[in-house]
Design an enzyme around this catalytic site. Sequence first.
Site, PDB file in Angstrom:
ATOM      1  CB  THR A 248      -0.495   0.019   1.175  1.00 47.25           C
ATOM      2  OG1 THR A 248      -1.484  -0.919   1.242  1.00 47.25           O
ATOM      3  CG2 THR A 248      -1.615   1.270   2.388  1.00 47.25           C
TER       4      THR A 248
ATOM      5  NE  ARG B  17     -10.805  -4.692   3.779  1.00 49.51           N
ATOM      6  CZ  ARG B  17      -8.959  -4.362   3.629  1.00 49.51           C
ATOM      7  NH1 ARG B  17      -9.335  -4.107   2.979  1.00 49.51           N
ATOM      8  NH2 ARG B  17      -8.764  -4.137   4.730  1.00 49.51           N
ATOM      9  CB  VAL B  18     -14.222  -0.024   2.143  1.00 52.52           C
ATOM     10  CG1 VAL B  18     -13.675   1.418   2.079  1.00 52.52           C
ATOM     11  CG2 VAL B  18     -15.121  -0.123   1.036  1.00 52.52           C
ATOM     12  N   GLY B  19     -11.434  -0.498   3.232  1.00 58.36           N
ATOM     13  CA  GLY B  19     -10.419  -0.519   3.936  1.00 58.36           C
ATOM     14  C   GLY B  19      -9.941   0.243   5.146  1.00 58.36           C
ATOM     15  CG  ASP B  20      -6.815   1.667   7.178  1.00 54.45           C
ATOM     16  OD1 ASP B  20      -6.674   0.829   5.648  1.00 54.45           O
ATOM     17  OD2 ASP B  20      -5.290   1.726   7.480  1.00 54.45           O
TER      18      ASP B  20
ATOM     19  CB  THR C 115       0.383   0.524   5.205  1.00 55.73           C
ATOM     20  OG1 THR C 115       0.012  -0.373   4.254  1.00 55.73           O
ATOM     21  CG2 THR C 115       1.659   0.029   5.759  1.00 55.73           C
ATOM     22  N   GLY C 116      -1.441  -1.646   7.007  1.00 57.15           N
ATOM     23  CA  GLY C 116      -1.735  -3.017   7.735  1.00 57.15           C
ATOM     24  C   GLY C 116      -3.003  -3.755   7.138  1.00 57.15           C
ATOM     25  CB  THR C 117      -4.856  -5.847   9.824  1.00 60.71           C
ATOM     26  OG1 THR C 117      -3.402  -6.264   9.862  1.00 60.71           O
ATOM     27  CG2 THR C 117      -5.260  -6.609   9.743  1.00 60.71           C
ATOM     28  N   GLY C 118      -6.867  -3.309   7.868  1.00 58.77           N
ATOM     29  CA  GLY C 118      -7.386  -1.875   7.403  1.00 58.77           C
ATOM     30  C   GLY C 118      -8.078  -2.406   8.767  1.00 58.77           C
TER      31      GLY C 118
HETATM   32  N1  ASP Z   1      -4.288  -1.273   4.819  1.00 62.51           N
HETATM   33  C1  ASP Z   1      -5.542  -1.356   3.968  1.00 62.51           C
HETATM   34  C2  ASP Z   1      -6.097  -2.079   3.891  1.00 62.51           C
HETATM   35  O1  ASP Z   1      -6.434  -2.417   4.282  1.00 62.51           O
HETATM   36  C3  ASP Z   1      -4.221  -2.916   3.219  1.00 62.51           C
HETATM   37  C4  ASP Z   1      -2.380  -2.265   3.369  1.00 62.51           C
HETATM   38  O2  ASP Z   1      -2.212  -1.381   3.506  1.00 62.51           O
HETATM   39  O3  ASP Z   1      -1.902  -3.422   2.694  1.00 62.51           O
HETATM   40  O4  ASP Z   1      -7.144  -2.381   2.914  1.00 62.51           O
END
Ligand code: ASP
Length: 305
Positions: A165, A193-196, A216-219
């Site tokens: 990301t 699905r929509v992330g953060d 970035t990470g587990t949205g």
């Molecule tokens: N944060 C992003 C999401 O959850 C994914 C990522 O950062 O790799 O959509």
Amino acid sequence: QNTSPEELADYHKGLEESLKAGWQVLSSGGSAVDAVVAAIKSMEDNPVFNAGKGAVFTSEGKNELDAAIMDGKTLDAGAVAGVEHIKNPIEAAYLVMKDTPHVLLASVGAEKFAVSKGIPLTGEEYFVIAKRHEQLKAAKTHNKISLDHDNPDPTLAFNDNKYGTVGAVALDVNGNLAAGTSTGGMTNKLPGRVGDSPIIGAGTYANNATAAISCTGTGEKFITVGAAQNIHDRCRFLHEPVEEAIKDVLLEVQEIEGVGGIIALDAKGNFGAFFNAKGMLRGTIGSSDPTFHTAVFGTDPFPEK
Ligand code: ASP
């Protein structure tokens, strides 16, 4: 660290190109917002990152892209979610901020708006790169929804240990901050699905009073701890330095089993990059040190170059 030297070189090169694009704007007196758009656009066009071309797939093998931008001076923000035919979602997000009374447009509506602003739609095949098919296959085999850095099968050399990301934070000559984020999300995510990343206050936030932040990470975990706004609040109300605030918030994310990384920059130019995975692609350039620094692994923000 199952990343080949070629891949590593591509990451450093991609980061440097992005820094150059952003720095060109800032060093010629441009705004933080324009610098963030330029830096992110460069990474969206580069298939090594999980944004724009080269984005990861949904469970149905499609690309659904999210992006956001925020102006720390005005607190205006714009975002798009779930777009499938826009090469540079960050540009669409910027136009949502500039030309609508809204903050977030999703899916078909976001695409219609982009077209009305002169952004052409592109075929879905534009985004597709082979390694994302392999990653989707591996994620399905292991029944996982994975981050770009996850390694669902350690024998697969194409899996990355770090984040794809993309995000950028900038401070301009007028003392204004901006933050932006763009992503394909997580491999094998459910359609819709929509992330953060496009959620202002979760994956993206900027406020001249405190900092510009991109996550970035587990949205889902970044959404539920309100990560970016949480950092702002810590800086504002607890007077935490930005480096400390991002660590504290990442700990909150970790407590609920989230993985990820955060970059942040305050109005004095103090910068923090912190992550709880093996690596995070990152880089800096600034007037006090006008050289490109980029890094992938390590805990120090910039150990490699
Ligand atoms: N944060 C992003 C999401 O959850 C994914 C990522 O950062 O790799 O959509």
